[in-house]
Scaffold this motif. Structure first.
Motif, short mmCIF file in Angstrom:
data_model
loop_
_atom_site.label_atom_id
_atom_site.label_comp_id
_atom_site.label_asym_id
_atom_site.label_seq_id
_atom_site.Cartn_x
_atom_site.Cartn_y
_atom_site.Cartn_z
N LEU A 6 0.82 -1.21 0.00
CA LEU A 6 0.00 0.00 0.00
C LEU A 6 0.86 1.27 0.00
O LEU A 6 0.56 2.23 -0.70
N LEU A 104 -7.38 9.17 0.31
CA LEU A 104 -7.88 7.85 0.70
C LEU A 104 -6.80 6.76 0.63
O LEU A 104 -6.64 6.00 1.60
N PRO A 105 -6.03 6.66 -0.47
CA PRO A 105 -4.96 5.66 -0.46
C PRO A 105 -3.94 5.89 0.67
O PRO A 105 -3.47 4.94 1.27
N VAL A 108 -5.52 4.63 3.97
CA VAL A 108 -5.53 3.16 4.04
C VAL A 108 -4.12 2.64 4.32
O VAL A 108 -3.93 1.75 5.16
N VAL A 111 -3.14 3.41 8.00
CA VAL A 111 -3.75 2.44 8.93
C VAL A 111 -3.03 1.10 8.85
O VAL A 111 -2.73 0.48 9.88
N ALA A 112 -2.72 0.64 7.64
CA ALA A 112 -2.04 -0.64 7.48
C ALA A 112 -0.68 -0.65 8.14
O ALA A 112 -0.28 -1.62 8.79
#
Length: 116
Positions: A6, A104-105, A108, A111-112
């Motif tokens: 990600l 948004l990416p 994400v 969070v990852a």
């Protein structure tokens, strides 16, 4: 591994933005991506190149964090936070599309990385 993928994706997005803003701004592809007229693209090409350079620095920071491995988590979190903030600011001031393409990416991936 998912977090690294990600983060790499966010870096690749910013390398793509660098290319669009620094090298393709006045081309049909660049004008289409940002919905620009020929005249506006010509008048703002220097500003766009500067923006592109900043996006390149964001990508470089993310890749640097990945390269450092476990000791680079704080670097990665810092640069993901920068991308997230820039994406939110861009969505508020320029185009809501930036929220989905950039913020948004980054969120994400952030969070990852925090959950690994």
């Amino acid at each position: 591994m998912l977090a690294n993928i990600l983060v790499t994706l966010v870096a690749v997005i910013h390398i793509y933005i660098l290319v669009l803003e620094m090298f393709l701004w006045e081309t049909p592809a660049g004008r289409k991506a940002f919905k620009l007229s020929v005249d506006f693209a010509r008048e703002t090409r220097v500003l766009a190149a500067n923006q592109g350079l900043y996006n390149g620095f964001l990508a470089a920071g993310l890749l640097w964090g990945l390269w450092l491995g476990d000791s680079g988590v704080s670097v990665t979190l810092f640069f993901l936070s920068c991308v997230l903030i820039a994406g939110i600011f861009g969505a508020v001031t320029a185009s809501r599309k930036i929220l989905y393409v950039q913020a948004l990416p980054a969120l994400v991936a952030l969070v990852a990385v925090m959950l690994r």
